[in-house]
Design an enzyme around this catalytic site. Sequence first.
Site, short mmCIF file in Angstrom:
data_model
loop_
_atom_site.label_atom_id
_atom_site.label_comp_id
_atom_site.label_asym_id
_atom_site.label_seq_id
_atom_site.Cartn_x
_atom_site.Cartn_y
_atom_site.Cartn_z
N ARG A 130 16.66 -9.60 -18.35
CA ARG A 130 17.35 -9.70 -17.05
C ARG A 130 17.42 -8.36 -16.31
O ARG A 130 18.29 -8.14 -15.49
CB ARG A 130 18.75 -10.30 -17.21
N LYS A 152 9.42 -2.96 -4.31
CA LYS A 152 8.73 -4.25 -4.25
C LYS A 152 7.84 -4.38 -5.47
O LYS A 152 6.98 -3.54 -5.73
CB LYS A 152 7.88 -4.36 -2.98
N GLU A 194 -3.23 3.75 3.90
CA GLU A 194 -1.77 3.64 3.92
C GLU A 194 -1.12 4.92 4.44
O GLU A 194 -0.04 4.87 5.02
CB GLU A 194 -1.24 3.31 2.52
N LYS A 235 8.85 6.22 4.44
CA LYS A 235 9.14 4.98 3.73
C LYS A 235 10.55 5.01 3.15
O LYS A 235 11.27 4.01 3.20
CB LYS A 235 8.12 4.72 2.63
N GLU A 245 14.06 -5.95 3.27
CA GLU A 245 13.19 -6.38 4.36
C GLU A 245 13.79 -7.52 5.17
O GLU A 245 13.16 -8.55 5.42
CB GLU A 245 11.81 -6.79 3.82
N ARG A 249 12.25 -2.84 7.88
CA ARG A 249 11.30 -2.55 6.80
C ARG A 249 9.99 -3.31 7.00
O ARG A 249 8.93 -2.89 6.52
CB ARG A 249 11.90 -2.89 5.43
N ASN A 253 4.63 -3.27 7.17
CA ASN A 253 3.55 -4.25 6.99
C ASN A 253 2.52 -4.22 8.11
O ASN A 253 1.75 -5.18 8.25
CB ASN A 253 4.14 -5.66 6.87
N HIS A 256 -0.85 -5.76 7.52
CA HIS A 256 -0.83 -6.49 6.26
C HIS A 256 -0.98 -8.00 6.43
O HIS A 256 -1.47 -8.66 5.52
CB HIS A 256 0.45 -6.18 5.49
N HIS A 260 -3.82 -9.05 4.12
CA HIS A 260 -3.61 -9.89 2.94
C HIS A 260 -4.48 -11.14 3.01
O HIS A 260 -5.01 -11.61 1.99
CB HIS A 260 -2.14 -10.26 2.81
N HIS A 274 -7.41 -3.24 -1.48
CA HIS A 274 -6.23 -3.44 -0.64
C HIS A 274 -6.23 -2.51 0.56
O HIS A 274 -6.02 -2.95 1.70
CB HIS A 274 -4.96 -3.24 -1.47
#
Length: 375
Positions: A130, A152, A194, A235, A245, A249, A253, A256, A260, A274
């Site tokens: 957990r 993330k 990036e 960032k 997000e 935030r 992206n 993206h 993606h 990527h």
Amino acid sequence: MTLQPRAGDPIIVDVALAGRSYDIVIGRGLLEELGERIAALRPGARVAIVTDEVVAAQHLAQAEASLAKAGIASSRVIVPAGEASKSYAVFERVCEDVIAARIERGDLIVALGGGVIGDLAGFVASALRRGIDFVQVPTTLLAQVDSSVGGKTGINSRHGKNLVGAFHQPILVLADTSLLDTLPLRIMRAGYAEVAKYGLLGDADFFAWLEANWRDVFAGSAAREHAIAVSCRMKAQIVARDERETGDRALLNLGHTFGHALEAAAGFSDRLYHGEAISIGMVLAFAFSARRGLCTPADAERAAKHLAAVGLPTRIADIPGETPNADRLIELIGQDKKVKRGRLTFILVHGIGRSFIAPDIDVRDVHDFLIEQLR
């Protein structure tokens, strides 16, 4: 952003989160300090290092030696290199291997690798017992400026990228910039996309600095540490304001949503890394913004010109192999995490360094735009 960077002590960027703040430490030769820094943060903890076959051959022995020198017991979990390791099957295996290594709740996972390893190992850490702590030791430029920072974590679904995961912050990010010296040029370029993103989304002065100094970033001078630090500071500031997000935030992206979808269309393979997908995605976001009268065609051309000068792909046609059609890309875009009740949300721009969240974009407009881009 235009100050001349100087070599020296490591640069430390604080990620300020209530009760869970942590440092990003940036500099050369830092892998040797891994054990010392972990011992100071978590005395007595044991460590499981999660890495891939390529990184293991280059850097695992040094990481293990640093831990041993600090009196830290460690075990290793090695997975295949590449995006395919962000899968349910590999996630299960890593969980079982870390449990078998008797890593307890007070112990640590170290993610030693690029973005795939950071996402995978971080997700394992978020779920195991957990939630246990983990340390990011990013070994690629992309991971050092982006995926290792902000918490993330996750794996891919057959429906799209990063659709299964959790927010789980590391307790330390150790960005040893000397590890980038051995990266293949294509991987370095993919990571640079990036870096450029931070200038394009929110800092026009930084983007202008990159246009003048990108060769020094690649060469490994103090400009490299400067570019990484500027990216990480931006960032960190955004993550501190909006960790999960729900607001700005999402600006991170930029490129993206398109990117993606392109990655998924390429089968999450080495046809398209990527960062290469994000390069094309950012050019598309600028072009789509210009098409809608939100920014000037000159700004869109400037963004594309810089990315192309670095050697990055900037067009869908640059992707090797079969070109996806507009219908397929729209289908994949529809699986994006930023879709709300079937309406598309994009990060668009008013110019260099002036991005904004554009909700409720009509899918027909995007479809028509993609048909134009595919001609």
